[in-house]
Design an enzyme around this catalytic site. Sequence first.
Site, PDB file in Angstrom:
ATOM      1  N   SER A   1       0.849  -1.176   0.000  1.00 54.32           N
ATOM      2  CA  SER A   1       0.000   0.000   0.000  1.00 54.32           C
ATOM      3  C   SER A   1       0.897   1.242   0.000  1.00 54.32           C
ATOM      4  CB  SER A   1      -0.946  -0.032   1.199  1.00 54.32           C
ATOM      5  OG  SER A   1      -1.928   0.962   1.117  1.00 54.32           O
TER       6      SER A   1
ATOM      7  N   HIS B   1      -7.981  -5.095  -0.967  1.00 56.65           N
ATOM      8  CA  HIS B   1      -6.704  -4.443  -0.696  1.00 56.65           C
ATOM      9  C   HIS B   1      -5.795  -5.290   0.180  1.00 56.65           C
ATOM     10  CE1 HIS B   1      -3.906  -1.207  -0.580  1.00 56.65           C
ATOM     11  NE2 HIS B   1      -3.967  -1.090   0.722  1.00 56.65           N
TER      12      HIS B   1
END
Length: 718
Positions: free
Chosen positions: A579, A693
């Site tokens: 991320s 994610h």
Amino acid sequence: MSSSPHVRLAAGLVFGCATTLLAAGPVFDARAAAPAATAKPMTQTTAPEDPYLWLEAVEDPKALDWVRERNAKAEAEIASTPEFQKLEGDLRAILDSDARIPAVQKIGAHYYNFWRDKAQPRGVWRRTTLLEYRKPNPQWETVIDLDALNAAEKENWVWHGAECLKPQYQRCLIALSRGGADADVTREFDLENKTWVEGGFFRPEAKGGLQWIDRDTVYVYTDFGQGSMTESGYPRVVKEWKRGTPIESAKVVYEGKPEDMYIAAYRDLTPGYERDFVSRTIAFYNDELYLRGKDGKLVRIDVPNSVNKSVHNQWMTLELREPWTLKDRTYEAGSLLAIDFDKFMAGSRDFDVVFTPDEHTSLSGHAWTKNHLVLTLLNDVKSKVRVMTPLGEGGWRQSLLTGAPPVGTVSVSPVDPDLNDWLWMTTTDFLTPTALSLVDIGKQPEKLKSMPAFFEADGLVAEQQFATSKDGTKIPYFIVRPKHMNMDGTTPTLLWGYGGFEVSYTATYTAMAGRGWLQNGGVYVLANIRGGGEYGPRWHQAALKANRHKAYEDFAAVAEDLFARKITSPQHLGAQGGSNGGLLMGNMITQYPQLFGAVVCQVPLLDMKRYSHLLAGASWMAEYGDPDTKDWEFIQTFSPYHLLKDGAKYPPVLFTTSTRDDRVHPGHARKMMAKMEAMGADVRYYENIEGGHGGAANNQQEAHMRALAYTFLWQKLK
């Protein structure tokens, strides 16, 4: 209740679905990747034609064929060996183990847990009593079987959490996601009969949520159609919705602006303190909180937008991110203030200062029990828990929580703040399996559960060191290594980092890294670089926007400190991050390639010219800047996709992402891979079709992804 429901809800998507208290290694941060769907319109400052723009079409058959081809190559290179298959099996066994600690949430008289294992890969929401939970092998009652639901509905639902209506706790709003994406549906569930409510509240698939007002009324913030979402893809409109009426007829409560980040509303249902709030989040670290009266009128809570605002019973607490001057007094950034909420609304500004930071100590979190305010502190990234008890007239008694270990990480959460002063307390460090205790404040903790050891820790030692960054700042980092290793620079070492969004990473039992890395003889390093929250707001703000380079200089300084200590050397040092940490990895690849022998770059941000136009990117401009303005002058200095140079020598890289990631667009990893591949760099790529994610939608997928990373790094660094 939090002043930012979007943060609570987004956090739930990543953390709230945790089935155990098993720390499998650092996880991706929810705040750094909150939900979004739509894209900010491009402006005339659009970059020159990008030959790999077509890879941003997530579900395009041509793009997916490209993905499958590279997945096959990565699998053939990394996953074809018996060593990989054994590691994957071992990691899957850890994730599926019944010896994990089931984390529970008290809802009414029962204690609820969401659990996944080999037999139940999607998981079950189940409950037990405290009497049973105290036993080594509790008896559980299944409430929702997600695998059975998926089979019946021919779906691939992933659990996103439950919001149950107190104080009766008869009805719940259940959030379910297809394949692990942030977009989800909300369905009403009868907790007494364990059945879905026919004709009950139902929110179609979108980013957003429902919050109870009463049994027949909810707040709904979701995609109502064209123009109802912000440029970041969050809800722009919140409405009040009555049972039995179409969602289209719901009454508008508040409308934000298109450039806002997230609009939401919620009711604090604490008996005797029922209040309604509307939250307008303009950007990260910039939000407004409104009290909604019975007449529907909104009154703004008059404090700076950067303040983290919380209201609990009669108290309002304010966590300051910037200095705040009132009349002749200035309150420091990082402080925690408290005041009677009703008195504040009547005009009082007579705050109690509950906590003030110092050079070494910051506030990590705070939570109320019935009679106490419990502070979790970090002292040079090591946990302490302080109990604050209001005495009236501005006085507070303070004490340290009994039973908390002196070194390591302690986390606490209230069991039922409406009823008692009980806390769940988990304690852990890198080499000590996590333990869970029940604490009645003022009494000795009752140890309830402890994880077994998932890797051999004998012969290992964990220590903290400090590196000196380019500007002279001391950067803490943790090393887990063999106690009697040869200090000759030849030991394979994995350096992990994040450095963003004021998120802190501390010493936790990393079962997956322990089995996948330490048990093989490697060294594991966690860098607490600037951009994170380890020393409070100042640590985060030191690496914002034009100062982003300081986070990368910090990470490089830790690498160089490892070399100076003869822990490892460049050819034996690997780096890993996801991320915002994937952006960190991209900058290590492009700006510091000489420091690393291999890099794993997970669900990354990489094209910083287009990031604000992809999925949730527009919501992160408070962190990175706006690339469609003069900010591009500094953003381009940390945009890995644009920093790549023909002829440069880069370390071997593994990119991983997920097709279903609707936070950080998979196009970042796809395009970086394609560009480096065309340059002849040593790169490979794996994209999971599910997972959101977090990269994985079930234990099998998570084990596979982690085994790919560890095997690749070991192949390159040994």
